[in-house]
Design an enzyme around this catalytic site. Structure first.
Site, PDB file in Angstrom:
ATOM      1  CG  ASP A  12       3.891   5.876  -4.137  1.00  0.00           C
ATOM      2  OD1 ASP A  12       4.286   7.048  -4.171  1.00  0.00           O
ATOM      3  OD2 ASP A  12       4.640   4.911  -4.368  1.00  0.00           O
ATOM      4  CB  SER A  13       4.072   6.473  -8.897  1.00  0.00           C
ATOM      5  OG  SER A  13       5.269   6.477  -8.139  1.00  0.00           O
ATOM      6  CE1 TYR A  44       2.534   7.281 -12.092  1.00  0.00           C
ATOM      7  CE2 TYR A  44       1.661   9.108 -10.794  1.00  0.00           C
ATOM      8  CZ  TYR A  44       1.469   7.936 -11.503  1.00  0.00           C
ATOM      9  OH  TYR A  44       0.194   7.437 -11.639  1.00  0.00           O
ATOM     10  N   GLY A  45       8.697   9.868 -11.446  1.00  0.00           N
ATOM     11  CA  GLY A  45       9.701  10.907 -11.217  1.00  0.00           C
ATOM     12  C   GLY A  45      10.311  11.517 -12.461  1.00  0.00           C
ATOM     13  CB  CYS A  75       3.388   9.835  -4.750  1.00  0.00           C
ATOM     14  SG  CYS A  75       4.363   9.988  -6.257  1.00  0.00           S
ATOM     15  CG  ASN A  76       8.009  13.310  -1.672  1.00  0.00           C
ATOM     16  OD1 ASN A  76       8.076  14.316  -0.992  1.00  0.00           O
ATOM     17  ND2 ASN A  76       8.058  12.102  -1.149  1.00  0.00           N
ATOM     18  CB  THR A  77       6.668  12.546  -8.401  1.00  0.00           C
ATOM     19  OG1 THR A  77       8.023  12.144  -8.138  1.00  0.00           O
ATOM     20  CG2 THR A  77       6.587  13.082  -9.809  1.00  0.00           C
ATOM     21  CD  GLU A 162       8.990   0.637  -7.483  1.00  0.00           C
ATOM     22  OE1 GLU A 162       8.357  -0.185  -8.163  1.00  0.00           O
ATOM     23  OE2 GLU A 162       8.442   1.411  -6.679  1.00  0.00           O
ATOM     24  CB  THR A 197       7.146   7.623   0.029  1.00  0.00           C
ATOM     25  OG1 THR A 197       6.670   7.400  -1.309  1.00  0.00           O
ATOM     26  CG2 THR A 197       6.489   8.875   0.596  1.00  0.00           C
ATOM     27  CG  HIS A 198      10.235   4.302  -3.789  1.00  0.00           C
ATOM     28  ND1 HIS A 198       9.195   5.095  -4.191  1.00  0.00           N
ATOM     29  CD2 HIS A 198      10.060   3.106  -4.408  1.00  0.00           C
ATOM     30  CE1 HIS A 198       8.423   4.415  -5.027  1.00  0.00           C
ATOM     31  NE2 HIS A 198       8.931   3.213  -5.174  1.00  0.00           N
TER      32      HIS A 198
END
Length: 278
Positions: A12-13, A44-45, A75-77, A162, A197-198
């Site tokens: 994940d980012s 990353y988004g 990570c969806n992005t 974050e 995923t956040h």
């Protein structure tokens, strides 16, 4: 001679993928897992397709070098902007016997079975929304069950998580605003995919601002974990090479102490990490 170590890689980012890793460990406790968070370059988004692809490929290669034969882009992005290119262009050249999977398809298949109205909403980063990955995949895999998909970018949600601002008045303001914007597009939405995923960390706020009862909120952790378990049962050649000592190790590209503190909040236990450079 050191014993073989072939963990399942989870990338994940930042920290969001830990919500997926936690479900992997609960569902498949005997397997070894290696988590890599590119915290130094998160988020990353908002980055371009080319940059996300470049960063994700670097991370996948790193996990391959550390023994992973299977890597999950939690990570969806990265799943939206890099997965297909890596699967189709890179794996045949660099590692034809290894596999990289994402989080979008399992979520889409679940939502397609869940919706009754055929109207699905997506909450995601700007990059995932711009990729159109969710509408495309819903059209592809829903067998006509999904009639309409609406998306809403939530650019403040990852920074809220974050920076540990969950539940603050400012955080709740942005959650309420983005949900209102989505349901103003389509008030028939009955299934809501958290396409980052956040976002499960904001679930209490999200549920409190839903405009109606009975809206199914699709969190990816358990769904992707069930999909991984099914994948391993159907691909014995991959399952056989994955080592099973029940270990979980963590890598980060940022400050170790900060990662450990934040990761412990996600995982609910003490976390020890190592710093690497990509």
């Amino acid at each position: 001679m050191a014993p073989a170590y072939h963990p399942i890689g989870v990338f994940d980012s930042g920290y969001g993928g830990l919500t997926v890793l936690k479900e992997f460990v609960a569902s498949l406790p005997e397997y070894d897992f290696l988590y890599l968070g590119d915290n130094a370059r998160t988020p990353y988004g908002t980055r371009s397709f080319d940059v996300v692809y470049e960063y994700t490929l670097e991370a996948v290669k790193e996990l391959f070098d550390r023994g992973c034969h299977l890597v999950i882009l939690a990570c969806n992005t990265a799943s939206a902007k890099a997965l297909r290119s890596i699967q189709q262009r890179d794996l045949p050249l660099i590692a034809p016997d290894r596999r990289v999977l994402g989080v979008i398809r399992p979520s889409v298949e679940y939502a397609s079975k869940t919706t009754k109205t055929g109207h699905v909403g997506i909450l995601a980063t700007s990059g995932t929304v711009a990729s159109e990955s969710y509408p495309i995949e819903l059209q592809k895999w829903s067998n006509g069950q999904v009639k309409q998909t609406n998306q809403q970018a939530c650019p403040m949600w990852v920074p809220i998580v974050e920076n540990n601002e969950i539940g603050t008045p400012g955080a709740n303001y942005f959650v309420e605003q983005n949900l209102r914007q989505l349901f103003e597009q389509d008030d028939a939405i009955d299934t809501l995919i958290l396409g980052c995923t956040h976002y499960p960390l904001l679930i209490d706020s999200i549920r409190s601002y839903l405009p109606a009862n009975g809206i199914e909120v699709v969190e990816q952790g358990k769904i992707v974990a069930a999909s991984l378990k099914d994948y391993l049962s159907r691909h014995s050649e991959i399952d056989a090479v994955c080592t099973k000592q029940g270990t979980v190790n963590y890598l980060t590209t940022e400050q170790v102490e900060l990662f450990e503190t934040r990761a412990e909040q996600f995982m609910g236990q003490t976390v020890k990490a190592s710093k690497i450079h990509l």
